[in-house]
Design a protein around this motif. Structure first.
Motif, PDB file in Angstrom:
ATOM      1  N   ILE A  68      82.845  46.192 117.811  1.00  0.00           N
ATOM      2  CA  ILE A  68      83.370  47.083 118.883  1.00  0.00           C
ATOM      3  C   ILE A  68      82.218  47.689 119.764  1.00  0.00           C
ATOM      4  O   ILE A  68      81.038  47.524 119.490  1.00  0.00           O
ATOM      5  N   GLU A  69      82.456  48.025 120.938  1.00  0.00           N
ATOM      6  CA  GLU A  69      81.494  48.648 121.799  1.00  0.00           C
ATOM      7  C   GLU A  69      81.646  49.937 122.449  1.00  0.00           C
ATOM      8  O   GLU A  69      82.903  50.397 122.732  1.00  0.00           O
ATOM      9  N   LEU A  70      80.891  50.911 121.952  1.00  0.00           N
ATOM     10  CA  LEU A  70      80.962  52.344 122.132  1.00  0.00           C
ATOM     11  C   LEU A  70      79.586  52.672 122.911  1.00  0.00           C
ATOM     12  O   LEU A  70      78.686  52.603 122.825  1.00  0.00           O
ATOM     13  N   GLU A  71      79.992  53.733 123.614  1.00  0.00           N
ATOM     14  CA  GLU A  71      79.005  54.440 124.550  1.00  0.00           C
ATOM     15  C   GLU A  71      78.626  55.715 123.594  1.00  0.00           C
ATOM     16  O   GLU A  71      79.394  56.570 123.156  1.00  0.00           O
ATOM     17  N   ASN A  72      77.066  55.812 123.341  1.00  0.00           N
ATOM     18  CA  ASN A  72      76.593  56.988 122.997  1.00  0.00           C
ATOM     19  C   ASN A  72      76.626  58.323 123.561  1.00  0.00           C
ATOM     20  O   ASN A  72      76.925  58.112 124.897  1.00  0.00           O
ATOM     21  N   GLN A  73      76.099  59.313 123.109  1.00  0.00           N
ATOM     22  CA  GLN A  73      75.813  60.259 124.024  1.00  0.00           C
ATOM     23  C   GLN A  73      74.829  60.151 124.908  1.00  0.00           C
ATOM     24  O   GLN A  73      74.779  60.960 125.853  1.00  0.00           O
ATOM     25  N   ASP A  74      73.853  59.212 124.829  1.00  0.00           N
ATOM     26  CA  ASP A  74      72.824  59.101 126.025  1.00  0.00           C
ATOM     27  C   ASP A  74      73.571  58.177 126.944  1.00  0.00           C
ATOM     28  O   ASP A  74      72.554  57.741 127.822  1.00  0.00           O
ATOM     29  N   GLY A  75      74.720  57.696 126.861  1.00  0.00           N
ATOM     30  CA  GLY A  75      75.259  56.747 127.625  1.00  0.00           C
ATOM     31  C   GLY A  75      75.123  55.218 127.592  1.00  0.00           C
ATOM     32  O   GLY A  75      75.232  54.411 128.507  1.00  0.00           O
ATOM     33  N   LYS A  76      74.469  54.972 126.553  1.00  0.00           N
ATOM     34  CA  LYS A  76      74.150  53.591 126.116  1.00  0.00           C
ATOM     35  C   LYS A  76      75.173  52.803 125.473  1.00  0.00           C
ATOM     36  O   LYS A  76      75.803  53.501 124.395  1.00  0.00           O
ATOM     37  N   LEU A  77      75.587  51.841 125.916  1.00  0.00           N
ATOM     38  CA  LEU A  77      76.775  51.002 125.417  1.00  0.00           C
ATOM     39  C   LEU A  77      76.197  50.168 124.044  1.00  0.00           C
ATOM     40  O   LEU A  77      75.360  49.607 123.903  1.00  0.00           O
ATOM     41  N   VAL A  78      76.781  50.617 122.788  1.00  0.00           N
ATOM     42  CA  VAL A  78      76.128  50.186 121.612  1.00  0.00           C
ATOM     43  C   VAL A  78      76.943  49.066 120.901  1.00  0.00           C
ATOM     44  O   VAL A  78      78.051  49.493 120.776  1.00  0.00           O
ATOM     45  N   ARG A  79      76.807  47.883 120.580  1.00  0.00           N
ATOM     46  CA  ARG A  79      77.407  46.954 119.995  1.00  0.00           C
ATOM     47  C   ARG A  79      77.481  47.252 118.372  1.00  0.00           C
ATOM     48  O   ARG A  79      76.417  47.289 117.874  1.00  0.00           O
ATOM     49  N   VAL A  80      78.675  47.270 117.742  1.00  0.00           N
ATOM     50  CA  VAL A  80      78.868  47.631 116.276  1.00  0.00           C
ATOM     51  C   VAL A  80      79.538  46.688 115.700  1.00  0.00           C
ATOM     52  O   VAL A  80      80.751  46.366 115.955  1.00  0.00           O
ATOM     53  N   GLY A  81      79.123  46.112 114.500  1.00  0.00           N
ATOM     54  CA  GLY A  81      79.634  45.141 113.597  1.00  0.00           C
ATOM     55  C   GLY A  81      80.637  45.956 112.674  1.00  0.00           C
ATOM     56  O   GLY A  81      80.022  47.093 112.124  1.00  0.00           O
ATOM     57  N   ILE A  82      81.731  45.585 112.256  1.00  0.00           N
ATOM     58  CA  ILE A  82      82.647  46.513 111.339  1.00  0.00           C
ATOM     59  C   ILE A  82      83.140  45.652 110.378  1.00  0.00           C
ATOM     60  O   ILE A  82      83.671  44.298 110.387  1.00  0.00           O
ATOM     61  N   SER A  83      82.849  46.157 108.890  1.00  0.00           N
ATOM     62  CA  SER A  83      83.615  45.555 107.812  1.00  0.00           C
ATOM     63  C   SER A  83      84.444  46.514 107.036  1.00  0.00           C
ATOM     64  O   SER A  83      83.947  47.786 107.082  1.00  0.00           O
ATOM     65  N   LEU A  84      85.706  46.187 106.916  1.00  0.00           N
ATOM     66  CA  LEU A  84      86.282  47.434 106.149  1.00  0.00           C
ATOM     67  C   LEU A  84      86.637  46.761 104.597  1.00  0.00           C
ATOM     68  O   LEU A  84      87.112  45.876 104.391  1.00  0.00           O
ATOM     69  N   LEU A  85      86.570  47.686 103.820  1.00  0.00           N
ATOM     70  CA  LEU A  85      86.703  47.700 102.178  1.00  0.00           C
ATOM     71  C   LEU A  85      87.450  48.681 101.773  1.00  0.00           C
ATOM     72  O   LEU A  85      87.204  49.729 102.136  1.00  0.00           O
ATOM     73  N   GLU A  86      88.348  48.299 100.546  1.00  0.00           N
ATOM     74  CA  GLU A  86      88.959  49.605  99.978  1.00  0.00           C
ATOM     75  C   GLU A  86      88.124  50.263  98.835  1.00  0.00           C
ATOM     76  O   GLU A  86      88.466  51.365  98.406  1.00  0.00           O
ATOM     77  N   SER A  87      86.989  49.527  98.330  1.00  0.00           N
ATOM     78  CA  SER A  87      86.177  50.182  97.381  1.00  0.00           C
ATOM     79  C   SER A  87      84.738  50.346  97.644  1.00  0.00           C
ATOM     80  O   SER A  87      84.132  49.675  98.582  1.00  0.00           O
ATOM     81  N   GLU A  88      84.517  51.670  97.441  1.00  0.00           N
ATOM     82  CA  GLU A  88      83.222  52.370  97.920  1.00  0.00           C
ATOM     83  C   GLU A  88      81.835  51.190  97.377  1.00  0.00           C
ATOM     84  O   GLU A  88      81.052  51.052  98.017  1.00  0.00           O
TER      85      GLU A  88
END
Length: 152
Positions: free
Chosen positions: A66-86
């Motif tokens: 995903i790409e999100l804009e942070n509070q400083d206005g910078k676009l940040v690319r984030v990799g994501i993994s989803l797991l059911e177990s902590e």
């Protein structure tokens, strides 16, 4: 299944970056071949279609980018993994801090990597919840690794 569910939400929020021009199938395959040659061989033996970028994301074991804009206005690319177990999430974070995964993240220009530990039944159901979660996390300081376990 959690990954697909998250991809649908991220697409609705217009933050999903799977189809960014620099994340094309050719580049993804070269990154996978360089850093995960055994997974590439396994996928070839299973006759997976390497012209499909979604197949390559699966080979790279990344559920979403995903790409999100942070509070400083910078676009940040984030990799994501989803797991059911902590615990599996903690193990994944440990792997993500390895030299190999640092190289993968660098090659894909992923600045942060979040592992979301969430049970299917606790998966946030509406877009507003996800907006709150994602923008809270993008504005949270990260350690030097850029990796974080987020328990939902």
């Amino acid at each position: 299944m959690l990954g697909l569910r998250f991809q649908a939400v991220a697409s609705q929020l217009r933050v999903l970056a799977f189809r960014a021009s620099d994340l094309n199938a050719e580049h993804l395959l070269s990154v996978a071949e360089q850093y995960l040659p055994k997974r590439v061989t396994w996928a070839k033996n299973k006759r997976h279609d390497f012209s499909d970028a979604l197949v390559l994301w699966d080979v790279l074991n990344i559920d979403a980018v995903i790409e999100l804009e942070n509070q400083d206005g910078k676009l940040v690319r984030v990799g994501i993994s989803l797991l059911e177990s902590e615990q599996k999430g903690r193990d994944r974070i440990y792997d993500l801090k390895s030299r190999r995964w640092y190289g993968i993240r660098e090659a894909l220009k992923i600045e942060q990597y979040w592992v979301l530990a969430v049970k299917w039944k606790d998966f946030p159901k509406n877009r507003g919840e996800w907006i709150d979660i994602l923008y809270r996390e993008i504005d949270t300081a990260v350690d030097h690794s850029g990796c974080r376990l987020i328990i939902l």
